[in-house]
Design an enzyme around this catalytic site. Structure first.
Site, PDB file in Angstrom:
ATOM      1  N   SER A  91       0.874  -1.165   0.000  1.00 40.00           N
ATOM      2  CA  SER A  91       0.000   0.000   0.000  1.00 40.00           C
ATOM      3  C   SER A  91       0.910   1.213   0.000  1.00 40.00           C
ATOM      4  CB  SER A  91      -0.886   0.002   1.252  1.00 40.00           C
ATOM      5  OG  SER A  91      -1.472   1.275   1.458  1.00 40.00           O
ATOM      6  N   TYR A 108      -2.503  -1.662  10.205  1.00 34.37           N
ATOM      7  CA  TYR A 108      -2.423  -1.775   8.748  1.00 34.37           C
ATOM      8  C   TYR A 108      -1.103  -1.217   8.228  1.00 34.37           C
ATOM      9  CZ  TYR A 108      -3.816  -1.122   3.841  1.00 34.37           C
ATOM     10  OH  TYR A 108      -3.891  -1.151   2.467  1.00 34.37           O
TER      11      TYR A 108
END
Length: 266
Positions: free
Chosen positions: A143, A156
């Site tokens: 990401s 995350y």
């Protein structure tokens, strides 16, 4: 680096979004594909149909990335495929809890899903590729938050940053076996994970993003396809950010630009 590996790929999380688009593109490029899903069985069937419509074989397995035996799905799919040349680790999860509200249970689940699962799958894939003696490609979907922090996403961001470093270590250790390992780091991509339909990528406005819009899944899949192709044979240990330039805008916060966005892909 060589490109002798079999055109047989495993794509985790291939029931929708980036995983589905990647599986379809690899099938277009002549790969048979092993597919996984967690809950969206209907979505997985759609991916199977898309792969087979391109004249390639598709095999499926259920997958829970947070389980200690998650890597075994690679063994099962590689056996069905009759070999393995490519692994794309897409499956992942996220959360929206600030640090002061983040439970240990959520922290552990997100890290297990987004870091442990890809590690176990990459480990199994590497063993199969080494035993085959033909090299291969591993691509980890991280990401933009592999590189940049985000409010309400401590677990995350930590998992994706860890996966980015794991990618580099894997690249270092596996290069002697003609296995390249790279990361693709999406920004906001129109997927179910970001609460959007794919078509919104070209209709949603994002004033804080230089590209002015979210990304489309095919724009991420195209980078993944490059990294598993012979054209990338000298590329390993790299992270390719696919975010429309969003990560370039941090220094412009004082200009009053709207830099709000929903979530990163991957």
């Amino acid at each position: 680096m060589s490109d002798r590996f079999p055109r047989k790929a495993i794509v985790t999380g291939s029931d929708s979004g980036i995983g589905k688009a990647t599986a379809e593109l690899l099938a277009t490029e002549g790969f048979d594909v092993g597919l996984t899903c967690h809950r969206d069985v209907a979505g997985l069937r759609d991916t199977v149909a898309a792969v087979e419509a391109r004249g390639r074989h598709a095999f499926t397995e259920p997958f829970e990335a947070s389980r200690p035996d998650a890597g075994e799905v690679v063994d099962r799919l590689a056996e069905k495929l009759g070999g393995l040349g490519v692994l794309v680790n897409v499956a992942g999860t996220g959360h929206t809890d600030r640090i002061t509200d983040l439970s240990l249970e959520t922290w552990r689940h997100v890290l297990a899903t987004d870091l442990d699962g890809p590690f176990l799958c990459a480990q199994r894939a590497a063993r199969i590729m080494i035993a085959g003696g033909h090299g291969g490609r591993i691509v980890n979907i991280t990401s933009v938050h592999e590189h940049l922090p985000r409010y309400g996403a401590a677990a995350y961001c930590t998992a994706k940053a860890g996966l980015g470093m794991l990618t580099k270590v894997l690249a270092l250790e596996l290069a002697e076996h003609d296995i390249t390992v790279n990361a693709v780091a999406p920004g906001e991509i129109s997927t179910p994970m970001t609460g959007q339909e794919e078509a919104q990528a070209f209709h949603e406005s994002r004033p804080g993003n230089p590209a002015g819009r979210p990304g489309h899944v095919n724009e991420v899949a195209s980078v993944i396809e490059f990294l598993v192709s012979p054209r990338s044979s000298y590329v390993t240990g790299s992270s390719y950010v696919v975010d429309g330039g969003l990560s370039l805008m941090a220094a412009h916060g004082h200009d009053g630009l709207d830099t709000g966005w929903r979530d990163a892909g991957g």
